[in-house]
Design a protein around this motif. Structure first.
Motif, short mmCIF file in Angstrom:
data_model
loop_
_atom_site.label_atom_id
_atom_site.label_comp_id
_atom_site.label_asym_id
_atom_site.label_seq_id
_atom_site.Cartn_x
_atom_site.Cartn_y
_atom_site.Cartn_z
N GLN A 188 -3.59 18.71 37.64
CA GLN A 188 -3.20 17.74 36.61
C GLN A 188 -2.75 18.38 35.30
O GLN A 188 -3.11 19.50 34.99
CB GLN A 188 -4.38 16.80 36.32
N GLN A 189 -1.97 17.60 34.54
CA GLN A 189 -1.58 18.00 33.19
C GLN A 189 -2.69 17.57 32.24
O GLN A 189 -3.37 16.56 32.50
CB GLN A 189 -0.29 17.27 32.78
N ALA A 190 -2.83 18.29 31.13
CA ALA A 190 -3.88 17.97 30.16
C ALA A 190 -3.81 16.52 29.69
O ALA A 190 -4.81 15.81 29.73
CB ALA A 190 -3.80 18.91 28.97
N THR A 191 -2.60 16.06 29.30
CA THR A 191 -2.49 14.70 28.75
C THR A 191 -2.89 13.64 29.77
O THR A 191 -3.56 12.68 29.44
CB THR A 191 -1.04 14.40 28.29
N GLU A 192 -2.50 13.89 31.01
CA GLU A 192 -2.81 12.95 32.08
C GLU A 192 -4.33 12.90 32.29
O GLU A 192 -4.93 11.82 32.38
CB GLU A 192 -2.10 13.47 33.35
N TYR A 193 -4.97 14.09 32.35
CA TYR A 193 -6.42 14.11 32.59
C TYR A 193 -7.18 13.51 31.41
O TYR A 193 -8.14 12.75 31.60
CB TYR A 193 -6.91 15.53 32.89
#
Ligand code: NIG
Ligand code: FE
Length: 405
Positions: A188-193
């Protein structure tokens, strides 16, 4: 003569830790309020009297002549609920592979996440219970426990529920911290997580967690991302805690002061500005010397500087698969022998200040009338023995809520 359930008599040194009812700083950390030849009287799980030559008719009397009696240790930073183990990583560490590099390769936290996702609640419960039993036998009577080996909604909540079961079924007093932001899942990407943590996990922590923690570190969560998560946690009534400045100074200590965290933990690399900000806001510095010890680091948190800045200092094990120890006695030894804390400061840090770091200082952390009867009897004559006679379990008797275990 008045009757009580338990009387512990004639301790060579009785450390009461009686003093100000807020986190202790500087010189206050050195004052243990010692009673020579002291006794403690207990009724219905509570302390009813503390002093010398107490006269009660007691159901059980323990003669503590020649021994040290003190409050049970409080361990305010653990990751006690996890599955599996990582003993094989020692060879990598010995070959000089840094902690963050092991993580980048998919080991470290990621390995434990895989194991913890696979484990059933019953398996997690059994493994964690065994660790709590060991903690108790080494004198820890209250602790904190973090989530963080789930990194998905289902597993994070599974861990919180296991912690709730432990609170109900185990004599240990345990407070829960939600650490969904332990690291960013591989896929996952940071913003998504972060969005998942805030919108899906946090609402489900209701009634299950008291604190919200973030691993604020270079390569993990930035200060801005940590602030966002901790602010969101506050909306759900969770008090902030931070894994701050462990490997790199990213400004974690200052963030702790800014968001009104109850504690900032690790603090190996924190700036003087960050530490002073913490002192001003009364943020407790929880030092975890087991971590640099088992990572074979030269550097430990600069405890002397941290205390001189006016930060109230606590000690904790950081119990986790990278740093697997249940012993607060070992933390006292490392605090003294590696961080130049005095035995008295280390005792305050492992009891009263540790209780403050998890909001439990009104019930535990000192031996005072009206408080919970959590105390330990050690086979040594005084508190200076704690860092002096090391590598063995000095705790001989553990009393939890008045019950002799
Ligand atoms: O406090 N630094 C992040 N978390 C833990 C270690 C977790 C792990 O390695 O499994 C700590 O040291
Ligand atoms: Fe930790």
């Amino acid at each position: 003569m008045e009757s009580v359930d338990l009387l512990i008599t004639n301790a060579n040194e009785l450390l009461t830790l009686k003093g100000p009812k807020k986190p202790r700083t500087r010189e206050q950390m050195k004052r243990l309020s010692i009673i020579k030849n002291g006794s403690v009287a207990v009724k219905n799980g509570l302390i009813v009297d503390v002093g010398r030559n107490l006269r009660y008719k007691a159901e059980t009397t323990i003669d503590a002549s020649g021994k040290l009696v003190m409050p049970g240790f409080v361990d305010p930073h653990t990751h006690v609920v996890f599955a599996g183990s990582r003993e094989f990583e020692l060879d990598l560490k010995l070959a000089g592979v840094p902690y963050m590099e092991i993580l980048k390769r998919g080991g470290g936290i990621f390995y434990t996440v895989k194991e913890t996702r696979k484990a059933s609640p019953t398996q997690l419960l059994q493994q964690s219970k065994k660790r709590l039993d060991t903690m108790l036998s080494y004198g820890t009577t209250s602790c904190e426990a973090k989530t963080g080996y789930g990194l998905d909604v289902e597993t994070e909540i599974k861990i919180l529920k296991v912690q709730k079961k432990l609170q109900e079924a185990h004599p240990m007093d345990l407070v829960s911290t939600f650490l969904g932001a332990h690291t960013i899942p591989k896929d996952q990407q940071a913003t998504e997580y972060i969005r998942t943590v805030i919108t899906e996990m946090l609402p489900k922590t209701k009634g299950l967690a008291r604190f919200c923690d973030v691993f604020c570190e270079k390569g993990v969560f930035t200060v801005a991302q940590s602030r966002k998560i901790l602010d969101a946690g506050k909306q759900y009534g969770l008090i902030p805690k931070i894994h701050a400045d462990e490997i790199v100074d990213t400004g974690g200590a200052s963030l702790a002061a800014e968001v009104g965290a109850i504690s900032a933990d690790h603090l190996l690399m924190s700036s003087e500005t960050g530490l002073r900000a913490m002192a001003q806001k009364g943020v407790i510095g929880v030092l975890l010397p087991g971590t640099p010890f088992c990572l074979m680091m030269q550097r430990y948190a600069p405890a002397r500087q941290i205390i001189e800045c006016g930060v109230p200092v606590a000690l904790a094990t950081d119990l986790n698969p990278n740093c697997w120890t249940e012993s607060m006695q070992l933390m006292i030894q490392l605090a003294c022998l590696k961080m130049q804390m005095t035995a008295a400061e280390a005792v305050t840090a492992a009891t009263f200040n540790a209780a403050c770091a998890i909001g439990m200082h009104n019930t535990v952390g000192s031996l005072e009338k009206g408080k919970q009867a959590d105390c330990i009897i050690l086979d040594c004559p005084n508190h200076q023995f704690l860092p002096y006679h090391f590598g063995v379990n000095l705790v001989k008797t553990v009393v939890k809520k008045g019950r002799v275990l």
